[in-house]
Design a protein around this motif. Structure first.
Motif, PDB file in Angstrom:
ATOM      1  N   ILE A   8      34.956  39.182  47.350  1.00 15.19           N
ATOM      2  CA  ILE A   8      35.150  39.049  45.905  1.00 15.19           C
ATOM      3  C   ILE A   8      36.270  40.008  45.521  1.00 15.19           C
ATOM      4  O   ILE A   8      36.307  41.135  45.964  1.00 15.19           O
ATOM      5  CB  ILE A   8      33.866  39.391  45.121  1.00 15.19           C
ATOM      6  N   LYS A   9      37.192  39.538  44.678  1.00 16.53           N
ATOM      7  CA  LYS A   9      38.300  40.376  44.233  1.00 16.53           C
ATOM      8  C   LYS A   9      37.763  41.455  43.322  1.00 16.53           C
ATOM      9  O   LYS A   9      37.302  41.182  42.236  1.00 16.53           O
ATOM     10  CB  LYS A   9      39.294  39.518  43.466  1.00 16.53           C
ATOM     11  N   LEU A  10      37.825  42.675  43.752  1.00 17.98           N
ATOM     12  CA  LEU A  10      37.350  43.762  42.917  1.00 17.98           C
ATOM     13  C   LEU A  10      38.490  44.357  42.111  1.00 17.98           C
ATOM     14  O   LEU A  10      39.669  44.114  42.369  1.00 17.98           O
ATOM     15  CB  LEU A  10      36.665  44.828  43.766  1.00 17.98           C
ATOM     16  N   ASN A  11      38.106  45.144  41.139  1.00 17.24           N
ATOM     17  CA  ASN A  11      38.996  45.683  40.116  1.00 17.24           C
ATOM     18  C   ASN A  11      40.291  46.277  40.675  1.00 17.24           C
ATOM     19  O   ASN A  11      41.394  45.821  40.360  1.00 17.24           O
ATOM     20  CB  ASN A  11      38.201  46.732  39.344  1.00 17.24           C
ATOM     21  N   ASP A  12      40.173  47.299  41.488  1.00 22.27           N
ATOM     22  CA  ASP A  12      41.347  48.035  41.956  1.00 22.27           C
ATOM     23  C   ASP A  12      42.300  47.174  42.769  1.00 22.27           C
ATOM     24  O   ASP A  12      43.523  47.235  42.600  1.00 22.27           O
ATOM     25  CB  ASP A  12      40.922  49.243  42.792  1.00 22.27           C
ATOM     26  N   SER A  13      41.762  46.381  43.695  1.00 17.46           N
ATOM     27  CA  SER A  13      42.625  45.613  44.589  1.00 17.46           C
ATOM     28  C   SER A  13      43.402  44.545  43.836  1.00 17.46           C
ATOM     29  O   SER A  13      44.588  44.320  44.102  1.00 17.46           O
ATOM     30  CB  SER A  13      41.799  44.976  45.713  1.00 17.46           C
ATOM     31  N   ALA A  14      42.773  43.877  42.883  1.00 15.21           N
ATOM     32  CA  ALA A  14      43.456  42.851  42.095  1.00 15.21           C
ATOM     33  C   ALA A  14      44.563  43.460  41.247  1.00 15.21           C
ATOM     34  O   ALA A  14      45.673  42.932  41.153  1.00 15.21           O
ATOM     35  CB  ALA A  14      42.457  42.109  41.215  1.00 15.21           C
ATOM     36  N   ARG A  15      44.258  44.599  40.628  1.00 11.63           N
ATOM     37  CA  ARG A  15      45.261  45.280  39.801  1.00 11.63           C
ATOM     38  C   ARG A  15      46.430  45.766  40.659  1.00 11.63           C
ATOM     39  O   ARG A  15      47.596  45.643  40.274  1.00 11.63           O
ATOM     40  CB  ARG A  15      44.619  46.450  39.062  1.00 11.63           C
ATOM     41  N   HIS A  16      46.112  46.327  41.809  1.00  9.36           N
ATOM     42  CA  HIS A  16      47.148  46.830  42.708  1.00  9.36           C
ATOM     43  C   HIS A  16      48.122  45.720  43.094  1.00  9.36           C
ATOM     44  O   HIS A  16      49.349  45.923  43.068  1.00  9.36           O
ATOM     45  CB  HIS A  16      46.486  47.415  43.955  1.00  9.36           C
ATOM     46  N   GLU A  17      47.611  44.561  43.425  1.00 13.80           N
ATOM     47  CA  GLU A  17      48.481  43.448  43.824  1.00 13.80           C
ATOM     48  C   GLU A  17      49.321  42.951  42.656  1.00 13.80           C
ATOM     49  O   GLU A  17      50.487  42.577  42.839  1.00 13.80           O
ATOM     50  CB  GLU A  17      47.638  42.311  44.404  1.00 13.80           C
ATOM     51  N   TRP A  18      48.751  42.939  41.463  1.00 11.41           N
ATOM     52  CA  TRP A  18      49.503  42.506  40.279  1.00 11.41           C
ATOM     53  C   TRP A  18      50.660  43.454  40.007  1.00 11.41           C
ATOM     54  O   TRP A  18      51.806  43.025  39.789  1.00 11.41           O
ATOM     55  CB  TRP A  18      48.571  42.445  39.065  1.00 11.41           C
ATOM     56  N   ASN A 219      35.473  34.961  32.046  1.00 10.49           N
ATOM     57  CA  ASN A 219      36.416  36.063  31.787  1.00 10.49           C
ATOM     58  C   ASN A 219      36.804  36.153  30.310  1.00 10.49           C
ATOM     59  O   ASN A 219      37.432  37.120  29.891  1.00 10.49           O
ATOM     60  CB  ASN A 219      37.663  35.950  32.663  1.00 10.49           C
ATOM     61  N   LYS A 220      36.432  35.147  29.522  1.00 13.11           N
ATOM     62  CA  LYS A 220      36.660  35.222  28.075  1.00 13.11           C
ATOM     63  C   LYS A 220      35.671  36.174  27.404  1.00 13.11           C
ATOM     64  O   LYS A 220      35.888  36.606  26.272  1.00 13.11           O
ATOM     65  CB  LYS A 220      36.531  33.830  27.455  1.00 13.11           C
ATOM     66  N   TYR A 221      34.592  36.471  28.113  1.00 15.70           N
ATOM     67  CA  TYR A 221      33.524  37.287  27.543  1.00 15.70           C
ATOM     68  C   TYR A 221      33.382  38.641  28.218  1.00 15.70           C
ATOM     69  O   TYR A 221      32.999  39.627  27.580  1.00 15.70           O
ATOM     70  CB  TYR A 221      32.194  36.530  27.631  1.00 15.70           C
ATOM     71  N   LEU A 222      33.685  38.696  29.517  1.00 15.52           N
ATOM     72  CA  LEU A 222      33.546  39.935  30.250  1.00 15.52           C
ATOM     73  C   LEU A 222      34.456  39.916  31.466  1.00 15.52           C
ATOM     74  O   LEU A 222      34.477  38.944  32.233  1.00 15.52           O
ATOM     75  CB  LEU A 222      32.091  40.133  30.704  1.00 15.52           C
ATOM     76  N   CYS A 223      35.229  40.982  31.627  1.00  8.47           N
ATOM     77  CA  CYS A 223      36.116  41.118  32.780  1.00  8.47           C
ATOM     78  C   CYS A 223      36.337  42.610  33.010  1.00  8.47           C
ATOM     79  O   CYS A 223      35.905  43.451  32.229  1.00  8.47           O
ATOM     80  CB  CYS A 223      37.442  40.386  32.568  1.00  8.47           C
ATOM     81  N   PHE A 224      37.033  42.949  34.100  1.00  9.71           N
ATOM     82  CA  PHE A 224      37.344  44.352  34.346  1.00  9.71           C
ATOM     83  C   PHE A 224      38.291  44.895  33.288  1.00  9.71           C
ATOM     84  O   PHE A 224      38.159  46.009  32.795  1.00  9.71           O
ATOM     85  CB  PHE A 224      38.008  44.520  35.713  1.00  9.71           C
ATOM     86  N   GLY A 225      39.311  44.102  32.970  1.00  6.33           N
ATOM     87  CA  GLY A 225      40.346  44.532  32.036  1.00  6.33           C
ATOM     88  C   GLY A 225      41.427  43.477  31.990  1.00  6.33           C
ATOM     89  O   GLY A 225      41.251  42.362  32.494  1.00  6.33           O
ATOM     90  N   TYR A 226      42.565  43.835  31.405  1.00  3.61           N
ATOM     91  CA  TYR A 226      43.671  42.888  31.269  1.00  3.61           C
ATOM     92  C   TYR A 226      44.936  43.426  31.920  1.00  3.61           C
ATOM     93  O   TYR A 226      45.204  44.632  31.901  1.00  3.61           O
ATOM     94  CB  TYR A 226      43.934  42.571  29.795  1.00  3.61           C
TER      95      TYR A 226
END
Length: 233
Positions: A8-18, A219-226
Motif C-alpha cells: 500500500i502506498k504510504l504517506n512518505d513514499s508517495a510524497r517523496h516520489e511526487w 480521498n474526498k473525505y480523508l487522505c494523508f494530505g495534498y
C-alpha cells in the motif's frame, strides 16, 4: 515492513516520489528555494538547480518531548535562517519554491503563502505538500492538524497563483492503515502486542489493501494530505 509485504502506498513514499519527479522537470540553472527545508532531504535531486535552503533552525529533534519527534535531525548549512514568512531576499528572485510538510509547523501559514508570492517570479512554480489530517509531531512547533483543499484554492486565488493541480495523497483506507501501524508502537511493551499484531497484520491490513486498490472516492473525505502545484501569475 508493512509497505514491503502489502505494497500500500504510504504517506512518505508517495510524497517523496511526487516531489522527486517534479524537481527533475525544472529547467537546469533556475533558482529554487527549499523553504522550511529541515535536513534538506530533497537537495540531492536539485544538483541541476541553484538550490537555496531556508529554515528557522530551532528544532533539535527532541522538542518538548511530547508527540512524535524526529531524533535524527540535522539541518546542515542553511542559506537563509529566520521566519519563513519574512525571508530576507528581494522580490521575484526565485523561479521555483518547494515547501513540504511545513505549513502545519508555522503559526502564520497565510502570511507564508503571501511571502512565497512575493519571492516568486511571474510564471514561477510553487510546490506545496502538507497534511490533511495529522497527529501531533515536532512539538512545540505544531500549530495545525492539517489543511483542506479549499485552503489552497482560496489562498492561491488571493495571492496571485494559478492552480495547476491539487492531488490527494492516499485515501481513507491508506490513512487507517498508517494509523494502525503507528498505534502498534503504543502497545509494544504490553500483553496486547501479539494479539494486536495478529489482528492488524493478519486481517485488517490485507483487507485495507484490498479496499484501497478498488477505491475511487474516499480521498474526498480523508487522505494523508495534498500535493499542490501552483504557478505565479
Amino acid at each position: 515492513m508493512f509497505r514491503k509485504i502489502f505494497s500500500i502506498k504510504l504517506n512518505d513514499s508517495a510524497r517523496h516520489e511526487w516531489v522527486k519527479s517534479h524537481l527533475k522537470q525544472i529547467d537546469k540553472g533556475l533558482n529554487l528555494l527549499d523553504a522550511g527545508c529541515g535536513p534538506q532531504k530533497y537537495k540531492t535531486f536539485c544538483s541541476h538547480l541553484n538550490y537555496k535552503s531556508q529554515d528557522f533552525a530551532q528544532y533539535d529533534g527532541i522538542g518538548n518531548g511530547e508527540g512524535l519527534q524526529d531524533k535524527n535531525w540535522e539541518y546542515g548549512k542553511l542559506d537563509y535562517i529566520g521566519n519563513i514568512w519574512e525571508i530576507n531576499e528581494k522580490d521575484s528572485f526565485f523561479d521555483a519554491i518547494l515547501c513540504t510538510e511545513v505549513l502545519e509547523h508555522i503559526p502564520y501559514p497565510e502570511e507564508t503563502l503571501k511571502e512565497f508570492s512575493r519571492l516568486l517570479k511571474s510564471g514561477g512554480t510553487l510546490f506545496l505538500t502538507a497534511p490533511f489530517c495529522s497527529i501531533p509531531h515536532m512539538e512545540p512547533y505544531y500549530y495545525y492538524t492539517g489543511f483542506s483543499k479549499d485552503f489552497y484554492i482560496y489562498f492561491a486565488q488571493k495571492y496571485g497563483f494559478d492552480i495547476v493541480s491539487i492531488e490527494p495523497n492516499g485515501n481513507a483506507f491508506d490513512f487507517v492503515a498508517q494509523e494502525l501501524i503507528r498505534t502498534s508502537q503504543f502497545i509494544e511493551n504490553t500483553l496486547l502486542k501479539i494479539p494486536y499484531k495478529i489482528l492488524v497484520y493478519g486481517v485488517m491490513l490485507p483487507s485495507l489493501k484490498f479496499l484501497s486498490k478498488r477505491d475511487n472516492f474516499t480521498n474526498k473525505y480523508l487522505c494523508f494530505g495534498y500535493h499542490v502545484k501552483l504557478i505565479k501569475k
